[in-house]
Design a protein around this motif. Structure first.
Motif, PDB file in Angstrom:
ATOM      1  N   HIS A   1      -0.171   1.963  -3.750  1.00  0.00           N
ATOM      2  CA  HIS A   1      -0.742   1.483  -2.489  1.00  0.00           C
ATOM      3  C   HIS A   1      -1.128   0.009  -2.594  1.00  0.00           C
ATOM      4  N   LEU A   2      -1.608  -0.416  -3.756  1.00  0.00           N
ATOM      5  CA  LEU A   2      -1.894  -1.837  -3.950  1.00  0.00           C
ATOM      6  C   LEU A   2      -0.623  -2.665  -3.820  1.00  0.00           C
TER       7      LEU A   2
ATOM      8  N   GLU B   1      -4.704   5.367  10.119  1.00  0.00           N
ATOM      9  CA  GLU B   1      -5.978   5.029   9.496  1.00  0.00           C
ATOM     10  C   GLU B   1      -6.299   5.923   8.310  1.00  0.00           C
ATOM     11  N   GLN B   2      -5.623   7.060   8.192  1.00  0.00           N
ATOM     12  CA  GLN B   2      -5.879   7.977   7.088  1.00  0.00           C
ATOM     13  C   GLN B   2      -5.020   7.684   5.862  1.00  0.00           C
ATOM     14  N   THR B   3      -4.110   6.717   5.972  1.00  0.00           N
ATOM     15  CA  THR B   3      -3.188   6.439   4.872  1.00  0.00           C
ATOM     16  C   THR B   3      -3.926   6.047   3.596  1.00  0.00           C
TER      17      THR B   3
ATOM     18  N   TRP C   1       9.503   2.422   4.395  1.00  0.00           N
ATOM     19  CA  TRP C   1       9.077   3.272   5.499  1.00  0.00           C
ATOM     20  C   TRP C   1       9.708   4.669   5.388  1.00  0.00           C
ATOM     21  N   ILE C   2      10.996   4.698   5.036  1.00  0.00           N
ATOM     22  CA  ILE C   2      11.683   5.984   4.917  1.00  0.00           C
ATOM     23  C   ILE C   2      11.150   6.791   3.748  1.00  0.00           C
ATOM     24  N   SER C   3      10.869   6.130   2.629  1.00  0.00           N
ATOM     25  CA  SER C   3      10.419   6.854   1.439  1.00  0.00           C
ATOM     26  C   SER C   3       8.957   7.294   1.537  1.00  0.00           C
ATOM     27  N   ILE C   4       8.091   6.449   2.107  1.00  0.00           N
ATOM     28  CA  ILE C   4       6.670   6.778   2.191  1.00  0.00           C
ATOM     29  C   ILE C   4       6.368   7.687   3.379  1.00  0.00           C
TER      30      ILE C   4
ATOM     31  N   ALA D   1       2.040  -2.147  10.738  1.00  0.00           N
ATOM     32  CA  ALA D   1       1.046  -1.436  11.546  1.00  0.00           C
ATOM     33  C   ALA D   1       0.926   0.023  11.134  1.00  0.00           C
ATOM     34  N   SER D   2       2.040   0.652  10.723  1.00  0.00           N
ATOM     35  CA  SER D   2       1.999   2.065  10.368  1.00  0.00           C
ATOM     36  C   SER D   2       1.522   2.293   8.936  1.00  0.00           C
ATOM     37  N   MET D   3       1.699   1.307   8.065  1.00  0.00           N
ATOM     38  CA  MET D   3       1.341   1.469   6.662  1.00  0.00           C
ATOM     39  C   MET D   3      -0.125   1.182   6.380  1.00  0.00           C
ATOM     40  N   LEU D   4      -0.739   0.269   7.120  1.00  0.00           N
ATOM     41  CA  LEU D   4      -2.086  -0.193   6.819  1.00  0.00           C
ATOM     42  C   LEU D   4      -3.084   0.223   7.887  1.00  0.00           C
TER      43      LEU D   4
END
Length: 477
Positions: free
Chosen positions: A23-24, A451-453, A67-70, A121-124
């Motif tokens: 994640h870092l 927000e839960q990521t 994006w596809i893998s996570i 926007a979707s990752m963080l």
């Protein structure tokens, strides 16, 4: 010997969870994506079109693979439909485009920028996103000032793109750096354009000020970075950026005033006053525009922009409904643009007005979609900023300064779009997509699938849902 009770009233003490390395690294990649967008034409000035284009394409492929893998949690029904509609209409225009190769290439850049905005926007979460923006902006501002310092100290003269030192005197418009750091002139940073530097510096001032007010990190370094960004903003000396800053100040004051309303009907008088002041301000700027621009050191024609607008409109009205074909930016290598409009001996690469540019390329249909984009994003950003955070019966949670970010950035882009086409590409377009998508996915800081990521990456079963000021409630992921 002390033992734990079989009926504890709280969980046993434990070390706080640590973020996973992946994640870092993901957050670092998102910061690089934002840096790439904010730096913009600096990549072209430094390495050329081919290298800059390769970097853009490769980074887009990496983001798509991530994006596809996570597979971050996304509410697919709440996608930013207007921006996606604009991308689709731009692609469709290739069938009637008068410059098909330019349409194909520039649409690829538009699609990559859109993908990057959706990915970030979707990752963080909101706080991580703003931290990533701050990190990218620090790099851009620092590199710009260091670049100008290096040119003044080691070259002591102007510099052309590609790190070429000119042997003869040329028109200043072609210089990457004009060596103005120590003589009081306008500096251009790594962008080679003072207007772009000023816009990015203003964005940095907004981000740093909001993080400072939110007290989410050490404040002394932030104050120093705000001072550095302000210095870059002043030294860039852009009239468009000054007007954008004035608009941001008015919008900020209005939003803070709206937050003081205690009853649903209390905002009516504020809306009326805001409309009156806004209308009066526009009238004053129009009537006394000669004097105002003289104070700013500019002509009332905005440095020849009226001539450009007239030429573009004359061509645009020949295809008023569907336009001539997407081309953002205009490529000077295309015969349709090479030599069409000349400024200081160089082919112009934009209409210097976002709306006129869209009208030329995609006609009235494109204008309708673009208006829908800004109306929808600003509408959501407004209530995101002025409504008190609430997801249960508690109605007195404090406001978070961070919720002002989308509204202030969108206000700045809206004003900038009156004299520049910057909001249609690079960090301008990425900000529209990213912030619009983020608000739809997470209309409250700390709540929403994206927000839960962070909590999931930490391996935490319970995520703390906060409103940005430490007021929290627990929600299972």
């Amino acid at each position: 010997m002390a033992v734990h009770t079989k009926h504890p009233i709280a969980a046993p003490p434990a070390a706080p969870p640590r973020e996973k390395t992946r994640h870092l690294m993901l957050r670092a990649w998102c910061a690089f994506v934002l840096l790439q967008a904010f730096a913009g034409v600096a990549w072209v000035n430094a390495f050329g079109d081919v290298v800059a284009g390769t970097i853009a394409v490769v980074s887009g492929m990496v983001s798509a693979a991530l994006w596809i893998s996570i597979r971050p949690p996304v509410n697919w029904r709440r996608l930013p439909w207007f921006p996606l509609g604009y991308v689709a209409w731009a692609l469709t225009s290739i069938f009637w485009s008068s410059w098909q190769s330019t349409t194909a290439f520039t649409w690829l850049l538009l699609a990559i920028t859109t993908l990057q905005g959706l990915m970030v926007a979707s990752m963080l979460g909101w706080k991580e996103l703003i931290r990533a923006m701050a990190a990218a902006l620090k790099w851009v501002i620092a590199l710009s000032l260091l670049f100008e310092l290096a040119v003044s100290v080691f070259i002591d003269g102007p510099l052309l793109p590609g790190f070429v030192i000119p042997t003869t005197k040329m028109d200043p418009i072609v210089y990457w750096s004009r060596n103005n750091l120590f003589d009081g002139g306008r500096i251009q940073g790594i962008f080679g354009n003072a207007n772009l530097l000023a816009s990015v510096a203003l964005t940095a001032m907004i981000v740093f000020a909001l993080i400072f007010a939110a007290r989410t990190t050490r404040r002394v370094p932030l104050a120093l970075w705000f001072t550095v960004a302000t210095y870059a903003f002043v030294r860039a000396d852009s009239a468009t950026a000054y007007l954008s800053a004035a608009a941001v100040a008015v919008v900020l004051a209005t939003a803070l005033l709206m937050r003081t309303a205690r009853r649903p009907g209390s905002r009516t008088k504020y809306y009326a006053a805001f409309g009156a002041v806004g209308g009066l301000g526009i009238a004053v700027v129009w009537v006394w525009r000669d004097a105002i621009f003289a104070v700013l050191g500019r002509s009332s024609t905005l440095t020849g922009r009226e001539t450009i607008w007239q030429a573009v409109l004359e061509r645009a009205i020949e295809h008023p409904v569907i336009g001539w074909g997407f081309a953002t930016p205009w490529l000077s290598s295309d015969p349709a643009f090479d030599g069409w409009i000349i400024d200081h001996g160089q082919s112009v690469m934009q209409a210097h007005n976002m709306w006129i540019d869209v009208f030329l390329q995609l006609g009235a249909v494109g204008l309708f979609i673009m208006a829908g984009i800004y109306l929808s994003v600003i509408w959501r950003a407004w209530f995101f900023a002025v409504d008190r955070p609430r997801w249960d019966l508690v109605a007195n949670r404090p406001f978070s300064p961070l919720t002002l970010l989308p509204l202030l950035v969108m206000s700045m882009l809206l004003v900038q779009g009156l004299a520049e086409s910057g909001p249609l590409l690079l960090w301008g377009w990425l900000s529209v997509v990213m912030l619009g998508f983020k608000i739809k996915q997470a209309p409250l800081i700390g709540i929403g699938p994206a927000e839960q990521t962070l909590a999931m990456e930490r391996g935490d079963g319970i995520s703390s849902v906060t409103d940005g000021n430490g007021v929290a409630g627990n929600q299972r992921t």
